[in-house]
Scaffold this motif. Structure first.
Motif, PDB file in Angstrom:
ATOM      1  N   ARG A  21      -9.882  -0.539  -8.945  1.00 10.94           N
ATOM      2  CA  ARG A  21      -9.358   0.035  -8.071  1.00 10.94           C
ATOM      3  C   ARG A  21      -8.491  -0.982  -7.023  1.00 10.94           C
ATOM      4  O   ARG A  21      -8.054  -1.003  -5.932  1.00 10.94           O
ATOM      5  N   LEU A  22      -8.842  -2.197  -7.415  1.00 12.89           N
ATOM      6  CA  LEU A  22      -8.408  -3.478  -6.481  1.00 12.89           C
ATOM      7  C   LEU A  22      -7.325  -4.263  -7.213  1.00 12.89           C
ATOM      8  O   LEU A  22      -7.208  -4.345  -8.540  1.00 12.89           O
ATOM      9  N   LEU A  34      -8.473   4.245   0.167  1.00 11.44           N
ATOM     10  CA  LEU A  34      -9.397   3.509   0.611  1.00 11.44           C
ATOM     11  C   LEU A  34     -10.851   4.648   0.685  1.00 11.44           C
ATOM     12  O   LEU A  34     -12.032   4.562   0.257  1.00 11.44           O
ATOM     13  N   ALA A  73      -4.950  -1.130   2.390  1.00 10.63           N
ATOM     14  CA  ALA A  73      -4.974   0.264   1.318  1.00 10.63           C
ATOM     15  C   ALA A  73      -4.341   1.124   2.060  1.00 10.63           C
ATOM     16  O   ALA A  73      -4.235   1.579   3.560  1.00 10.63           O
ATOM     17  N   THR A 110       0.844  -1.114   0.234  1.00 10.22           N
ATOM     18  CA  THR A 110       0.147   0.239   0.092  1.00 10.22           C
ATOM     19  C   THR A 110       0.792   1.344  -0.219  1.00 10.22           C
ATOM     20  O   THR A 110       0.321   2.312  -0.419  1.00 10.22           O
ATOM     21  N   GLU A 150      -3.967   1.042  -4.875  1.00 18.47           N
ATOM     22  CA  GLU A 150      -5.236  -0.032  -4.906  1.00 18.47           C
ATOM     23  C   GLU A 150      -5.317  -0.485  -3.703  1.00 18.47           C
ATOM     24  O   GLU A 150      -4.717  -0.134  -2.763  1.00 18.47           O
ATOM     25  N   ILE A 151      -6.749  -1.041  -3.589  1.00 18.48           N
ATOM     26  CA  ILE A 151      -7.040  -1.725  -2.245  1.00 18.48           C
ATOM     27  C   ILE A 151      -6.675  -3.073  -2.611  1.00 18.48           C
ATOM     28  O   ILE A 151      -7.110  -3.735  -3.612  1.00 18.48           O
ATOM     29  N   LEU A 193     -16.506  -2.085  -2.975  1.00 17.51           N
ATOM     30  CA  LEU A 193     -15.533  -2.841  -3.562  1.00 17.51           C
ATOM     31  C   LEU A 193     -15.856  -3.318  -5.068  1.00 17.51           C
ATOM     32  O   LEU A 193     -14.888  -2.903  -5.953  1.00 17.51           O
TER      33      LEU A 193
END
Length: 334
Positions: A276-277, A221, A216, A151, A156-157, A270
């Motif tokens: 974003r993941l 986040l 994250a 992180t 990204e998460i 999510l």
């Protein structure tokens, strides 16, 4: 009491690593095990497993493997006060966040996140549920630290996906698209509780169990929340930043919570934007979410669990009900 970062060690990036332990859920799918003979239902995070510490304390120990207690926050539910108010949590009082009402897992994460970012704008956060069993804690701890480290250079998460040990239809799966950036894979889709045959096919494609553990950068986040519920973020942030008196702040938060809708973190935050993941694969470590009686039974039926010595948890961290003992009692009663 001040928990500000020591400026002499400010170049140590781990000093911005935080953990959030989620302990406000009801555990409704486990009620047949967590209801006592007297009809009292004990939330599963306040239960023990094989005479060990409560599942909540096990999660706090898990957090301690990745960051310090001064940077660990626990989220509790006000209506569970009877279960937690006399427990020893080993955390600063400012790190204990009490939700006034249940408004879904998204708000259960947003509230402590905003508290943390108010104190440490550069924070990275690791989010841990408090209803897991893990045989190989050291294996998981290494992945928790790895996720937090990721992180610091990624927006990204980072989801932690468990390498499956079987085609379990009671779990969610994370499907990757095969692309990697270092150890982190891109997320293609989520599949919730597929039938066993489809679960097996997903595993063949490299599918991972969804643990609901993730890390994250706090700012990244928060951006995901702002994309979905900007008004709620602004209102909660304003209360936290403007209320120096804790009682006043808590009353204002309770008033806001009364009007909040239910918001599910997985579905509403999510899964809205997979770009974003990322997902980090965790080696097999005997993980289970203890979400249903069958999953509790599966853990107890494993060879290593059958030979495992009972726990020796101190009374002040032991749960109010032992899941293994309760399972055995119900088996005898059948």
């Amino acid at each position: 009491m001040s928990y500000e970062i020591d400026s002499a060690r400010a170049n140590d990036s781990t000093l911005h690593d935080w953990a959030i332990v989620l302990a406000g859920g009801e555990g409704s799918r486990l009620h047949t095990l967590t209801t006592t003979d007297g009809g009292v239902c004990v939330p599963k995070q306040f239960c023990s497993f094989n005479a060990g510490p409560s599942l909540l304390h096990a999660a706090l120990d898990r957090a301690a493997s990745a960051t310090a207690g001064a940077r660990t926050s626990v989220v509790l539910a006000r209506h569970h006060r009877r279960w937690w108010e006399h427990l020893y949590l080993g955390l600063p009082s400012d790190n204990v966040v009490v939700q006034p009402f249940s408004r879904g897992t998204a708000h259960g994460i947003l509230l402590p996140l905003l508290h943390i970012l108010h104190r440490d704008p550069d924070a990275s956060v690791l989010v841990l549920p408090s209803d897991h069993y893990v045989r190989g804690e050291r294996v998981l701890a290494a992945s928790l630290k790895q996720a937090l480290a990721q992180t610091r250079t990624r927006d990204e998460i980072i989801l932690l996906g468990m390498e499956p040990e079987e085609a379990d239809p009671e779990l969610g799966y994370i499907v990757t698209d095969g692309e990697r950036s270092g150890d982190v894979r891109a997320v293609a889709q989520f599949v919730e509780k597929p039938i066993a045959s489809r679960a097996g096919a997903l595993i063949q494609r490299g599918g991972l169990w969804n643990t609901f553990i993730f890390a994250a950068a706090g700012a990244a986040l928060l951006e995901a929340f702002e994309a979905r519920c900007p008004e709620t973020v602004a209102a909660l942030r304003g209360i936290i930043e403007q209320s120096s008196d804790r009682e006043v702040r808590d009353r204002r938060i309770a008033g806001l919570y009364e009007a909040l809708p239910q918001l599910d973190f997985s579905r509403d935050i999510l899964q809205r934007d997979s770009s974003r993941l990322g997902v980090l694969a965790v080696p097999r470590c005997g993980w289970s979410d203890l979400g249903t009686p069958r999953r509790v039974a599966d853990v107890l039926d494993r060879r290593e669990s059958r030979s495992m010595a009972p726990g020796v948890a101190a009374p002040h961290v032991r749960g109010f009900l032992d899941l293994a003992a309760r399972h055995a009692q119900l088996q005898v009663a059948r």
